[in-house]
Design an enzyme around this catalytic site. Sequence first.
Site, PDB file in Angstrom:
ATOM      1  N   ILE A 126     -10.630  87.564  28.460  1.00  0.00           N
ATOM      2  CA  ILE A 126     -11.558  88.256  27.561  1.00  0.00           C
ATOM      3  C   ILE A 126     -12.441  87.228  26.859  1.00  0.00           C
ATOM      4  O   ILE A 126     -11.921  86.310  26.209  1.00  0.00           O
ATOM      5  CB  ILE A 126     -10.770  89.033  26.481  1.00  0.00           C
ATOM      6  CG1 ILE A 126      -9.690  89.894  27.129  1.00  0.00           C
ATOM      7  CG2 ILE A 126     -11.709  89.809  25.578  1.00  0.00           C
ATOM      8  CD1 ILE A 126     -10.026  91.289  27.400  1.00  0.00           C
ATOM      9  N   GLY A 127     -13.739  87.377  26.962  1.00  0.00           N
ATOM     10  CA  GLY A 127     -14.672  86.451  26.304  1.00  0.00           C
ATOM     11  C   GLY A 127     -15.445  87.132  25.190  1.00  0.00           C
ATOM     12  O   GLY A 127     -16.541  87.667  25.422  1.00  0.00           O
ATOM     13  N   TYR A 128     -14.863  87.150  24.010  1.00  0.00           N
ATOM     14  CA  TYR A 128     -15.537  87.757  22.852  1.00  0.00           C
ATOM     15  C   TYR A 128     -15.871  86.693  21.802  1.00  0.00           C
ATOM     16  O   TYR A 128     -17.018  86.425  21.503  1.00  0.00           O
ATOM     17  CB  TYR A 128     -14.645  88.811  22.172  1.00  0.00           C
ATOM     18  CG  TYR A 128     -14.378  90.078  22.954  1.00  0.00           C
ATOM     19  CD1 TYR A 128     -15.189  90.490  24.002  1.00  0.00           C
ATOM     20  CD2 TYR A 128     -13.297  90.907  22.600  1.00  0.00           C
ATOM     21  CE1 TYR A 128     -14.925  91.661  24.701  1.00  0.00           C
ATOM     22  CE2 TYR A 128     -13.034  92.087  23.289  1.00  0.00           C
ATOM     23  CZ  TYR A 128     -13.844  92.462  24.336  1.00  0.00           C
ATOM     24  OH  TYR A 128     -13.583  93.618  25.003  1.00  0.00           O
ATOM     25  N   SER A 129     -14.810  86.083  21.204  1.00  0.00           N
ATOM     26  CA  SER A 129     -15.001  85.187  20.056  1.00  0.00           C
ATOM     27  C   SER A 129     -15.839  83.973  20.431  1.00  0.00           C
ATOM     28  O   SER A 129     -15.809  83.509  21.573  1.00  0.00           O
ATOM     29  CB  SER A 129     -13.647  84.689  19.545  1.00  0.00           C
ATOM     30  OG  SER A 129     -12.905  85.747  19.046  1.00  0.00           O
ATOM     31  N   GLU A 244      -5.968  97.231  24.134  1.00  0.00           N
ATOM     32  CA  GLU A 244      -5.288  95.942  24.013  1.00  0.00           C
ATOM     33  C   GLU A 244      -4.269  95.994  22.872  1.00  0.00           C
ATOM     34  O   GLU A 244      -3.161  95.476  22.985  1.00  0.00           O
ATOM     35  CB  GLU A 244      -6.319  94.838  23.739  1.00  0.00           C
ATOM     36  CG  GLU A 244      -5.669  93.493  23.421  1.00  0.00           C
ATOM     37  CD  GLU A 244      -6.691  92.375  23.208  1.00  0.00           C
ATOM     38  OE1 GLU A 244      -7.821  92.495  23.719  1.00  0.00           O
ATOM     39  OE2 GLU A 244      -6.355  91.401  22.523  1.00  0.00           O
ATOM     40  N   THR A 375      -8.512  91.126  13.608  1.00  0.00           N
ATOM     41  CA  THR A 375      -7.655  90.730  12.495  1.00  0.00           C
ATOM     42  C   THR A 375      -7.150  91.938  11.697  1.00  0.00           C
ATOM     43  O   THR A 375      -7.822  92.963  11.619  1.00  0.00           O
ATOM     44  CB  THR A 375      -8.382  89.707  11.578  1.00  0.00           C
ATOM     45  OG1 THR A 375      -7.427  89.132  10.701  1.00  0.00           O
ATOM     46  CG2 THR A 375      -9.487  90.373  10.772  1.00  0.00           C
ATOM     47  N   GLU A 377      -6.915  92.607   8.659  1.00  0.00           N
ATOM     48  CA  GLU A 377      -7.755  93.102   7.553  1.00  0.00           C
ATOM     49  C   GLU A 377      -8.737  94.155   8.069  1.00  0.00           C
ATOM     50  O   GLU A 377      -8.950  95.191   7.444  1.00  0.00           O
ATOM     51  CB  GLU A 377      -8.529  91.948   6.896  1.00  0.00           C
ATOM     52  CG  GLU A 377      -7.735  91.138   5.891  1.00  0.00           C
ATOM     53  CD  GLU A 377      -6.655  90.288   6.544  1.00  0.00           C
ATOM     54  OE1 GLU A 377      -6.749  90.013   7.753  1.00  0.00           O
ATOM     55  OE2 GLU A 377      -5.702  89.914   5.831  1.00  0.00           O
TER      56      GLU A 377
END
Lengths: 395, 378
Positions: A126-129, A244, A375, A377
């Site tokens: 997965i290429g997100y961040s 996920e 995250t 939060e």
Amino acid sequence: MKVEFTAAQDALRKELRAYFDELMTPALKAECDEAMGEGGGPLWREALKKMGKDGWIGVGWPKELGGRGMSPIEQFIFVEEVMRAGYPFPFLTTESVGPQLAEHGNERQKREIVPKILAGECLIAIGYSEPGAGTDLASLKTSAVKDGDGWLINGQKMWTSLAHFCDYVWLACRTDPDAAKPHKGISMFMVPTSDPGWSCSPVITLGEVRTNATFYDNIRVPEDAMVGELNGGWKLITSQLNRERLSLVNFGPTAEMFNNIVRWAQTLDLPTGGKLIDEPWVQINLAKVRAGVEALKLVCYKQAWAMTEGNLEMADASAAKVYGSEFFIEVYRLLGEVIGEASLISRRTDGANPIASRIERLYRTASIITFGGGTNEIQRDIISAAGLWMPRASR
Amino acid sequence: MDFGFSEQQRDVQNLAREILSDSVTAEKLSHYDDYKGERFDRELWSKLAQAGLLGVAVDEEYGGMGFGFFELGLLVEEAGRTIAPLPLISHLISSALPIQQFGSSAQKQKWLPGVCSGETLLTAALSEAHNDDPAEPYLTTAKVDGDTLLLSGQKTNVPFANIANRILLAAKSSDGVVVVLLDPKSEGVSLTTQQVTTYEPQFVVNLDNVRIHAEDILIAAADGKAAMQWIAERSTVALCAHQLGASDKAMRMTASYTAERKQFGVLISTFQAVGHRAANCFIDVECLRLNTYQAISRLDGGLDATNEVQIAKIWAGDVGHRVSYAAQHLHGGAGIDRDYPLWRYCTWLRHNEMVLGSSAKTLAKLGKRIAAGDAFCS
């Protein structure tokens, strides 16, 4: 409402448990341990292909896609059992990206990639961040620019776990830098890691698990490498993440570890007399874990059921992720306390107790999922807004 | 694994919710505060009876609907949601259900039709001083005298003992545990009023050589302990269902409040610290819900559920406590103001937490079962 496994589901669990007892040879187990629970080795690949050939990877997939046509509940039973067996299952590929491709992919993707996923022959990271886009994912900068009949991709991703042995990266790219809102200018691409413009460098983490920084240098992909609609990537990202999140908090391994530690404590003689499990505080710690695992099991199966019914709620997916990820940390502490100082001894020590050294490692890896996969939060923001209708601050 | 309600379950849930939410208002509840009035809405009781809900799990031949324990659990959850001033658990789950399960046909004929119509009121004495295990009575004894029994001892925290037609209670005898239906008007019975945190009428029941005639002996000594275990599990899980309804409502009341209350010119719900505390309640309530439904579902299906009931009770204690304080805190002063409806929920959340075993005590019980090898994860 019937909160129990059907006879057929019970039989499936038994069948799978026997299947994995056989599949998980000592050599495969040793290889998986060496890979820090990540997989990627030759025996691991072989076993994945075998699962594919035996029709397990797609047990809950529709028949027309090459699955066995059972429901998401059976699919979850399979994932629970494979993870319980200690096999590092590539659930990001099979449980989250795979179903997205099957639903939103174009003809080529459905024809070429999806069957390979079900055969255990295709792995996807997965290429997100990015260095500057973590929780605020929509601010990502990796770009895809129209280039004749294809797209030219440039940028850098962070925390691209498993990428060093995957075939593709499911890559989020900015396709419209001028979109009114940043998340409306993002599209998804399937980028092959075999491209010469692709590279990765390892990032080693607290738990020794390897993740990666990945680099995209003038990678040219054809038009049909895009998944879904142009600038329609955000919906695919959020729905992939919902799936996920459920896989991240699978309770199978914890249930197995609990059972093993109970058996161990039942037989361990204390030098002061009696068994470890006779200690009241040990019983309390174990009871806390037991009560928590039960809730995790139910939270997971309720979602698998909701998927079957087609009504998976965003707040429930986030609740499962927050609960599970924070519970795991608590579990490793409570069980570590039961084991005592032995839970500090690494598996590299000769004669190390495998149960204790597993806790040693897991305690170091557990923190990953409270922020990975979205995250906690942000998950709590989602829960209060989507689950309790509380207006939230605009961002 | 089916987490959906059947049509029948939905009907019961909707009917109960409609009647209870229409009838139970904060204004009405205020009439019972500080024991100003007996906390029992008889008008509402007969409404439930007319709708068939008091007999929801009673066989049709005794005037009930003939549904299962799950439907009964849903009724109790709705009672928790409104903290309805009704003795539903002590009457239906701890007394009527055991009569239906263990009683002779004469006993069933005598008591169950009145249970459904609301004309008979039953209750159960499940606790003794420092002993909240209903299956192990220590302080109440029974002596056999011909075909009658002579009971002596003491039970505590018995709801509505003053007006009940019969009190189900267990006593230790020389060869086990007997379960009887005590007429509180019998000679040798004396009641002492207890004032409790919820303002529910409760009593210490003192027994001094009270004669129980054969027709009021529900379960003989050989089977009494197992039967009391049966009753305890159902009563415990009913408390969990009540806790579920009450904590869900307290949480939603809180969410609504934060969506109306402004400070610094903005809704307080927009502060992450506020949203996150509410989100924790959401997760907690979901865990309580699923564990409660699982335990009820297993009991409804006749499966062993000892572990599942204990786990549900642990969650009920912890979740009730956490939601109660989060709800009060997020309300600020309004949460404790007696002119605002939240505070009554807090006393009931506390009640359900402590009755029939707190979290700590139940964890210890579950821990013993784990040690004995009786509670592995399946």
